[in-house]
Write an enzyme that holds these catalytic residues in place. Structure first.
Site, PDB file in Angstrom:
ATOM      1  N   LYS A 172       0.822  -1.207   0.000  1.00 10.96           N
ATOM      2  CA  LYS A 172       0.000   0.000   0.000  1.00 10.96           C
ATOM      3  C   LYS A 172       0.859   1.261   0.000  1.00 10.96           C
ATOM      4  CE  LYS A 172      -3.879   2.057   2.632  1.00 10.96           C
ATOM      5  NZ  LYS A 172      -4.705   1.953   3.850  1.00 10.96           N
ATOM      6  N   SER A 248      -9.557   1.774   2.947  1.00 11.24           N
ATOM      7  CA  SER A 248      -8.716   2.562   2.067  1.00 11.24           C
ATOM      8  C   SER A 248      -7.637   1.761   1.355  1.00 11.24           C
ATOM      9  CB  SER A 248      -8.054   3.693   2.878  1.00 11.24           C
ATOM     10  OG  SER A 248      -7.176   3.173   3.862  1.00 11.24           O
ATOM     11  N   SER A 272      -9.860  -0.610   7.032  1.00  7.13           N
ATOM     12  CA  SER A 272      -9.245  -0.374   5.725  1.00  7.13           C
ATOM     13  C   SER A 272      -8.519  -1.552   5.108  1.00  7.13           C
ATOM     14  CB  SER A 272      -8.292   0.820   5.804  1.00  7.13           C
ATOM     15  OG  SER A 272      -9.016   2.014   5.952  1.00  7.13           O
TER      16      SER A 272
END
Length: 563
Positions: A172, A248, A272
């Site tokens: 990420k 996210s 997330s």
């Protein structure tokens, strides 16, 4: 106390109405006029009305000795050195797993270099066309090939660093990884500067030989749960590219579902990891708070933040967890934790294990979601687990307190750039930050008092059960509003539904795992969540593996085979 969570019916805003709202919120005078209705809509007026005598708990705290200690954890990380590993049956479509790559490398079916070339090609193809996936947003092709060549040499010499050697892993964009910049899903930070060091999680993966394929897309600064990103493009769901991934950690989930890698790394401050994993039909683990080092992760929400793995299967996630978890001298809060283990992980017999269900909470979701999650519960029961009704008080107060906590911490994290020029942030980010700016220090401290009540409520429940089962999201992946692209939208109704079951695990710090529980009639994935006691990740993974073996998987519409 009766169940108190509610669904919201708030108009969706995009385009001019959203821009107008942002302008009003960022103007001192008009914001003061809007503040009272905003506070009421968010539920903060309820928080302010509560009287809580307990002292605030600023970070999750609970007994350290409730998990199995190093001295009696018989099955540890060595489980993954067992040859052959007893594999999950994975009914239906077969995702390529870490173990498939490891076997193929060793029997000569393919090589890390060939896989690296396929990965680069697949990423490029995935980002083309009318509905680009945008799962991976930053790739250094030469670095990928160099890693692959090094892996190939080790494997040819019989000196592979681990089963992960040469296996593709995405990271990420919130987590430091050389030779990339960490941009946190925005154009505001670090565009031109590679980070000097790997985050601890990345360093541990690199030491295991993982083929680090690039940075995964994310909702800007992690403050949303759809995966819409005007800076790098909306991240699309491989099962239905016209639908969101969830966020996210949107790109981390999308990349795994699309076959670009069997393992990725995400971060989870309010669901997330688990939300996008659920909406994209893969597995995601948020470990106990402080179980996995945050060193090298962007400091966005200190008291609720977790770094963790997403994978094609529970086995992939269990291996990723085993490699990355454990104490880190560069992150002091990780130093007080029991031994990382996978005791009884391969044991399918669940006799004696108790599954807690708070039925009003469990049923507060779309009918198809409730149906598939109920089937998951029945799979556990079929292997000997027993169902027990429980009650969790003050869920709405916990929701509000988490919202105040995470948004206040995120506003603090980006305050300097936000004050300098708020217009550089996405519109939905600006709405959330403007709302956060209406919260007071008293609100934040009172939220931490609620944290103590939340931890006690769940610890009391775990006296009677071993895990708590809920849906992962109350709705499947929502459709992308093409009219709102590229700027995005504010959709508080869907946000509330998506986050309903996720935030308590962040607020309390307890571990939680999401596993695919099936699909809607339209073919959208549905996730089921298991939440456990502190430090008992192994039990969640074991039970998740049982569920996975009972659910027939479907192939995503966008999927790449790497060998």
């Amino acid at each position: 106390m009766p169940y108190d969570l509610k669904s919201l019916r708030v108009p969706r805003l995009w385009g001019l109405p959203l821009k107008t709202l942002v302008t009003l919120l960022e103007n001192g005078y008009s914001r003061s006029v809007l503040e009272s209705p905003l506070i009421k809509e968010a539920g903060v007026d309820k928080l302010r009305a509560l009287t809580v005598d307990d002292a605030p708990i600023m970070t999750p705290k609970y007994p350290k000795g409730r998990s199995i200690s190093a001295s009696n954890a018989k099955e540890t990380l060595d489980i993954f050195d067992t040859q052959p590993l007893p594999m999950s049956e994975q009914p239906g479509f077969h995702f390529q797993t870490i173990f498939d790559f490891a076997k193929a490398y060793r029997d000569g079916s393919t090589s890390p270099v060939l896989v690296a070339e396929q990965v680069i090609h697949a990423i490029n193809v995935s980002n083309e066309g009318k509905t680009p996936l945008r799962a991976i947003i930053n790739v250094n092709e030469q670095d990928i090939l160099n890693q692959a060549k090094a892996s190939q040499i080790r494997i040819d010499k019989g000196k592979a660093l681990s089963l992960l050697d040469g296996v593709p892993v995405a990271v990420k964009d919130e987590i430091d990884m050389v030779p990339y910049a960490t941009t946190v899903g925005t154009h505001i930070y670090g565009q031109d500067h590679s980070v000097p060091h790997d985050a601890t999680v990345v360093a541990r993966l690199r030491a295991a030989g993982a083929l680090l394929i690039g940075k995964a897309n994310m909702h800007e600064i992690g403050i949303g749960v759809t995966g819409a990103n005007p800076h790098f493009g909306v991240c699309r769901n491989p099962y239905h590219p016209l639908h969101h991934t969830g966020g996210s950690s949107s790109g981390s989930a999308s990349a795994v579902a699309a076959g670009l890698c069997p393992l990725s790394i995400g971060a989870d401050g309010g669901g997330s990891i688990r939300i996008p994993a659920a909406l994209c039909g893969v597995v995601g683990l948020k470990s106990t708070w402080s179980r996995v080092s945050e060193f090298g992760a962007a400091p966005l929400c200190w008291s609720v933040a977790h770094v963790g793995p997403l994978g094609a299967t529970v086995d992939d996630v269990a291996l990723g967890y085993s490699v990355t978890a454990g104490p880190d001298t560069q992150d002091d809060v990780t130093l007080e934790q029991p031994h990382v283990h996978l005791k009884d992980y391969l044991k399918n017999d669940l006799t004696g294990l108790r599954v807690g269900i708070y039925t009003p909470w469990f049923n507060h979701a779309d009918k198809e979601v409730v149906d598939r999650c109920t089937r998951a519960l029945k799979i556990l029961e079929s292997q000997g687990a027993t169902r027990h009704e429980i009650t969790i008080d003050n869920l709405d107060a916990q929701r509000i307190a988490h919202m105040v906590t995470i948004s206040s911490e995120m506003l603090t994290a980006v305050e300097e750039e936000y004050k300098k020029d708020a217009s550089r942030f996405a519109l939905d980010t600006r709405v959330n930050l403007a709302i956060a700016s209406t919260f007071s220090s008293t609100d934040y401290v009172k939220a931490q008092k609620i944290r103590g009540l939340a931890i006690k409520a769940f610890m009391d429940a775990f006296e009677d059960v071993d895990v708590i089962i809920t849906p992962s999201s109350a709705i499947p992946a929502p459709e992308i509003n093409s009219k709102a692209l590229p700027d995005g939208e504010s959709n508080l109704s869907d946000l509330t539904e998506i986050m309903r079951f996720a935030t308590t695990a962040n607020f309390t710090g307890f571990p939680a795992l999401t596993i695919n529980a099936g699909y809607t009639e339209k073919g959208l994935p549905i996730g089921v969540q298991l939440m456990g006691r502190p430090w008992e990740e192994s039990l969640l993974l074991r039970m998740g593996r049982v569920i996975e073996n009972g659910v027939k998987k479907q192939k995503p519409k966008v999927h790449f085979s790497l060998f």
